[in-house]
Write a protein that holds these residues in place. Structure first.
Motif, PDB file in Angstrom:
ATOM      1  N   ALA A 107       0.855  -1.179   0.000  1.00 34.68           N
ATOM      2  CA  ALA A 107       0.000   0.000   0.000  1.00 34.68           C
ATOM      3  C   ALA A 107       0.900   1.240   0.000  1.00 34.68           C
ATOM      4  O   ALA A 107       2.024   1.196   0.514  1.00 34.68           O
ATOM      5  CB  ALA A 107      -0.896   0.004   1.231  1.00 34.68           C
ATOM      6  N   VAL A 109       0.598   5.539   0.680  1.00 33.36           N
ATOM      7  CA  VAL A 109      -0.216   6.688   1.063  1.00 33.36           C
ATOM      8  C   VAL A 109       0.662   7.933   1.163  1.00 33.36           C
ATOM      9  O   VAL A 109       1.878   7.842   1.326  1.00 33.36           O
ATOM     10  CB  VAL A 109      -0.948   6.466   2.406  1.00 33.36           C
ATOM     11  N   ARG A 112       0.412  14.753   3.638  1.00 33.45           N
ATOM     12  CA  ARG A 112       0.677  16.089   3.091  1.00 33.45           C
ATOM     13  C   ARG A 112       0.811  17.083   4.228  1.00 33.45           C
ATOM     14  O   ARG A 112      -0.108  17.254   5.024  1.00 33.45           O
ATOM     15  CB  ARG A 112      -0.461  16.477   2.143  1.00 33.45           C
ATOM     16  N   ALA A 158      -5.300  13.325  -7.823  1.00 33.67           N
ATOM     17  CA  ALA A 158      -6.011  12.055  -7.652  1.00 33.67           C
ATOM     18  C   ALA A 158      -5.436  10.950  -8.536  1.00 33.67           C
ATOM     19  O   ALA A 158      -5.404   9.795  -8.140  1.00 33.67           O
ATOM     20  CB  ALA A 158      -7.492  12.250  -7.953  1.00 33.67           C
ATOM     21  N   PHE A 162      -1.854   6.958  -5.545  1.00 31.10           N
ATOM     22  CA  PHE A 162      -1.798   6.682  -4.119  1.00 31.10           C
ATOM     23  C   PHE A 162      -3.092   6.038  -3.642  1.00 31.10           C
ATOM     24  O   PHE A 162      -4.174   6.356  -4.150  1.00 31.10           O
ATOM     25  CB  PHE A 162      -1.531   7.967  -3.334  1.00 31.10           C
ATOM     26  N   ASP A 163      -2.988   5.166  -2.664  1.00 32.09           N
ATOM     27  CA  ASP A 163      -4.189   4.543  -2.101  1.00 32.09           C
ATOM     28  C   ASP A 163      -4.980   5.536  -1.265  1.00 32.09           C
ATOM     29  O   ASP A 163      -6.196   5.423  -1.153  1.00 32.09           O
ATOM     30  CB  ASP A 163      -3.800   3.332  -1.241  1.00 32.09           C
ATOM     31  N   ARG A 164      -4.257   6.486  -0.692  1.00 37.18           N
ATOM     32  CA  ARG A 164      -4.927   7.484   0.145  1.00 37.18           C
ATOM     33  C   ARG A 164      -4.019   8.707   0.284  1.00 37.18           C
ATOM     34  O   ARG A 164      -2.801   8.569   0.348  1.00 37.18           O
ATOM     35  CB  ARG A 164      -5.202   6.898   1.509  1.00 37.18           C
ATOM     36  N   VAL A 165      -4.642   9.872   0.327  1.00 35.80           N
ATOM     37  CA  VAL A 165      -3.919  11.121   0.581  1.00 35.80           C
ATOM     38  C   VAL A 165      -4.472  11.691   1.875  1.00 35.80           C
ATOM     39  O   VAL A 165      -5.659  11.936   1.999  1.00 35.80           O
ATOM     40  CB  VAL A 165      -4.094  12.141  -0.573  1.00 35.80           C
ATOM     41  N   ILE A 166      -3.589  11.892   2.840  1.00 34.61           N
ATOM     42  CA  ILE A 166      -3.980  12.436   4.137  1.00 34.61           C
ATOM     43  C   ILE A 166      -3.359  13.815   4.256  1.00 34.61           C
ATOM     44  O   ILE A 166      -2.133  13.948   4.229  1.00 34.61           O
ATOM     45  CB  ILE A 166      -3.499  11.525   5.283  1.00 34.61           C
TER      46      ILE A 166
END
Length: 167
Positions: A107, A109, A112, A158, A162-166
């Motif tokens: 994974a 992520v 930011r 987007a 990435f699986d997720r952007v925090i």
């Protein structure tokens, strides 16, 4: 009276042993820090992630992205979790980590860090003996480097994978 005849017992048919699936094994995790020098990437790692077992791969320490990539690859091969501590200011800079994570089935992520340019420059200028050399020994360089990187900075999109952007 003749004894009742019993039907012959069915022959035992050899059955293959049941297939036992192993517990799912972690394939690893890559956490990509994205932010200007002085935005808090290293501090966040020390305060929140080191105790969780993530391993910090820092370009300030290793000096070259290729060395950071090699360190992350070693961690992923063990099924571990790596924290990529670099500025990662645009999509081409970040793409290396997505590609590496995908190649290893991990994974990936983004964390930011949104800290103002002025605060980043002030923090850099206040640091003592920073591992990357961007510190109180040369405060003018701190402002110059932070402003130069801010000019190159592009937000995480987007479609970067990435699986997720925090943020």
């Amino acid at each position: 009276r003749a004894p009742a005849q019993r039907a012959p017992a069915p022959r035992a048919v050899a059955q293959p042993p049941p297939v036992v699936q192993p517990a799912p094994r972690s394939r690893g995790l890559v956490v990509v820090a994205v932010g200007l020098p002085g935005s808090g990437k290293s501090t966040f790692f020390r305060r929140h992630l080191a105790a969780l077992g993530l391993e910090r791969c820092c370009q300030d320490v290793l000096k070259r992205r290729e060395k950071v990539q090699a360190a992350v690859d070693v961690i992923l091969r063990r099924g571990g979790a790596a924290y990529v501590d670099r500025t990662n200011y645009n999509a081409p800079q970040r793409a290396h980590w997505v590609q590496l994570a995908r190649r290893r089935g991990a994974a990936v992520v983004v964390l930011r860090f949104r800290t103002s340019t002025d605060v980043c420059a002030q923090r850099c200028a206040a640091r003592r003996n920073h591992e990357g050399g961007l510190d109180a020994r040369n405060p003018a360089q701190c402002a110059r480097v932070v402003n130069m990187l801010q000019g190159k900075f592009r937000e995480v999109a987007a479609g970067e994978g990435f699986d997720r952007v925090i943020a």
